[in-house]
Design a protein around this motif. Structure first.
Motif, short mmCIF file in Angstrom:
data_model
loop_
_atom_site.label_atom_id
_atom_site.label_comp_id
_atom_site.label_asym_id
_atom_site.label_seq_id
_atom_site.Cartn_x
_atom_site.Cartn_y
_atom_site.Cartn_z
N MET A 199 0.84 -1.20 0.00
CA MET A 199 0.00 0.00 0.00
C MET A 199 0.87 1.25 0.00
SD MET A 199 -2.94 1.19 2.73
CE MET A 199 -1.79 1.27 4.11
N LYS A 200 0.63 2.14 -0.94
CA LYS A 200 1.37 3.38 -1.02
C LYS A 200 0.87 4.35 0.04
CE LYS A 200 2.95 6.91 -4.25
NZ LYS A 200 2.91 7.42 -5.64
N VAL A 201 1.81 4.96 0.74
CA VAL A 201 1.48 5.86 1.83
C VAL A 201 1.75 7.30 1.41
CG1 VAL A 201 2.02 6.51 4.20
CG2 VAL A 201 1.99 4.10 3.55
N ARG A 202 0.76 8.15 1.62
CA ARG A 202 0.91 9.57 1.31
C ARG A 202 1.68 10.26 2.43
NH1 ARG A 202 -4.05 13.97 1.21
NH2 ARG A 202 -2.77 15.81 0.69
N VAL A 203 2.70 11.03 2.07
CA VAL A 203 3.51 11.75 3.05
C VAL A 203 3.13 13.23 3.02
CG1 VAL A 203 5.84 12.44 3.72
CG2 VAL A 203 5.42 10.13 2.84
N ILE A 204 2.72 13.74 4.18
CA ILE A 204 2.33 15.15 4.31
C ILE A 204 3.36 15.84 5.18
CG2 ILE A 204 0.55 16.76 5.07
CD1 ILE A 204 -0.64 13.31 4.72
N GLN A 217 6.97 12.90 16.33
CA GLN A 217 7.56 13.50 15.13
C GLN A 217 6.81 13.10 13.87
OE1 GLN A 217 9.09 11.77 17.45
NE2 GLN A 217 10.26 10.06 16.61
N TYR A 218 6.09 11.98 14.00
CA TYR A 218 5.15 11.56 12.96
C TYR A 218 3.74 11.59 13.55
CZ TYR A 218 9.23 9.42 10.66
OH TYR A 218 10.46 9.19 10.06
N VAL A 224 0.82 9.66 6.38
CA VAL A 224 1.65 9.98 7.54
C VAL A 224 2.06 11.44 7.46
CG1 VAL A 224 3.79 9.51 8.80
CG2 VAL A 224 2.59 7.64 7.65
N GLU A 225 1.80 12.17 8.54
CA GLU A 225 2.31 13.53 8.66
C GLU A 225 3.74 13.47 9.16
OE1 GLU A 225 0.16 16.25 11.06
OE2 GLU A 225 -1.59 16.32 9.75
N VAL A 226 4.60 14.27 8.56
CA VAL A 226 6.00 14.34 8.96
C VAL A 226 6.31 15.75 9.43
CG1 VAL A 226 8.38 14.13 8.15
CG2 VAL A 226 6.62 12.56 7.27
N LYS A 227 6.69 15.89 10.69
CA LYS A 227 7.04 17.20 11.24
C LYS A 227 8.51 17.46 10.92
CE LYS A 227 3.58 16.74 14.89
NZ LYS A 227 3.31 16.67 16.34
N THR A 228 8.73 18.17 9.84
CA THR A 228 10.08 18.31 9.30
C THR A 228 11.03 19.04 10.23
OG1 THR A 228 9.36 20.32 8.14
CG2 THR A 228 9.25 18.23 6.92
N ASN A 229 10.52 19.92 11.08
CA ASN A 229 11.38 20.67 12.00
C ASN A 229 11.44 20.05 13.39
OD1 ASN A 229 8.66 21.38 12.39
ND2 ASN A 229 9.20 23.35 13.30
#
Length: 266
Positions: free
Chosen positions: A1-6, A28-29, A57-62
């Motif tokens: 399953m492909k996961v969307r990265v936000i 952090q995710y 999955v949300e990614v908190k880049t900072n």
């Protein structure tokens, strides 16, 4: 399953926790590609339009910069994600958070993934730390129905052993305990020699959501009956307490999430 990265730029990374004994959570995710059918964090889909739980999955880049803060009390990683879900292999966001985190912080890490052993070197830099693996013993049909995308039982057990043998405090989070399915004694016997502490948690059927409730009722009606009938549940819980007591392991009791049974002391 492909996961969307936000990708997100967060304002803070430490969140006050309502979990007893826990001061802060750090995520952090947000979201988890392990996509466990019973996951309690699925409620997050009410406030976004990303799609079904597990497909984003949300990614908190900072997050690494925000993690530098010194906080008092226990910090748990993570509560609405798994810090070592598949995307971490590529992004290494959790590793960067650990690298920059104030090592005076009292950290507890929980995961279902053997990838956690990659960061043993960073764990050793913390003054106070414990690392846990969620272990429920699901195999075969139960694993296909409940958590088909998670690492297998043996991989989690081996990871826990590696953590312990590295000199770190290791704990087993035995969850979810589902009557007639989760073999608590077998899990303890598989991990007894390399586990400092056990947490036992009954399935929170309400938090697991309507879809999982229907799945359990259709596929395992006897398990569903135990969890929804107070009298039957009470009998089951008393037997489970006796079983755990006989195993003679270090634990605070059984988290039940049931009204009137919030924590079944040992």
């Amino acid at each position: 399953m492909k996961v969307r990265v936000i990708k997100k730029h967060a304002k803070s990374i430490y969140t006050k926790s309502r979990i007893p004994g826990v001061s802060w959570s750090i995520n952090q995710y947000v979201g988890c590609a392990f996509a466990c059918e019973y996951c309690y964090a699925k409620f997050l889909t009410r406030w976004n339009d990303y799609g079904r739980w597990g497909c984003w999955v949300e990614v908190k880049t900072n997050a690494p910069d925000l993690a530098r803060k010194h906080v008092s009390g226990t910090v748990v990683m993570s509560t609405v994600s798994d810090p070592y879900q598949p995307i971490e292999t590529e992004l290494k966001l959790t590793r960067r958070v650990l690298r920059y985190m104030d090592k005076r912080n009292e950290l507890s890490v929980l995961t279902k993934s053997p990838l956690v052993t990659r960061d043993i070197d960073l764990f050793k830099e913390f003054r106070t730390i414990e690392v846990g693996l969620t272990i429920n013993g699901f195999t075969g049909r139960e694993k296909r129905l409940f958590e088909p995308l998670t690492p297998v039982h043996e991989a989690r057990v081996n990871a826990l052993k590696e953590i312990y043998e590295a000199g770190l405090r290791a704990y087993a989070f035995v969850s979810p305990i589902i009557p007639g399915i989760t073999d608590v004694s077998a899990i303890v016997e598989d991990t007894r020699g390399f586990t400092d502490h056990y947490f036992f948690e009954m399935l929170n059927l309400r938090a697991a959501g309507r879809e999982f409730q229907e799945l359990l009722r259709e596929e395992y009606p006897e398990s569903y009956e135990v969890l929804t009938n107070d009298e039957v549940f009470g009998t089951f819980l008393r037997k489970l307490k006796g079983e755990i007591k006989a195993l003679n392991v270090k634990t605070d009791g059984i988290e039940t999430h049931q009204k009137g049974w919030e924590l079944a002391g040992m």
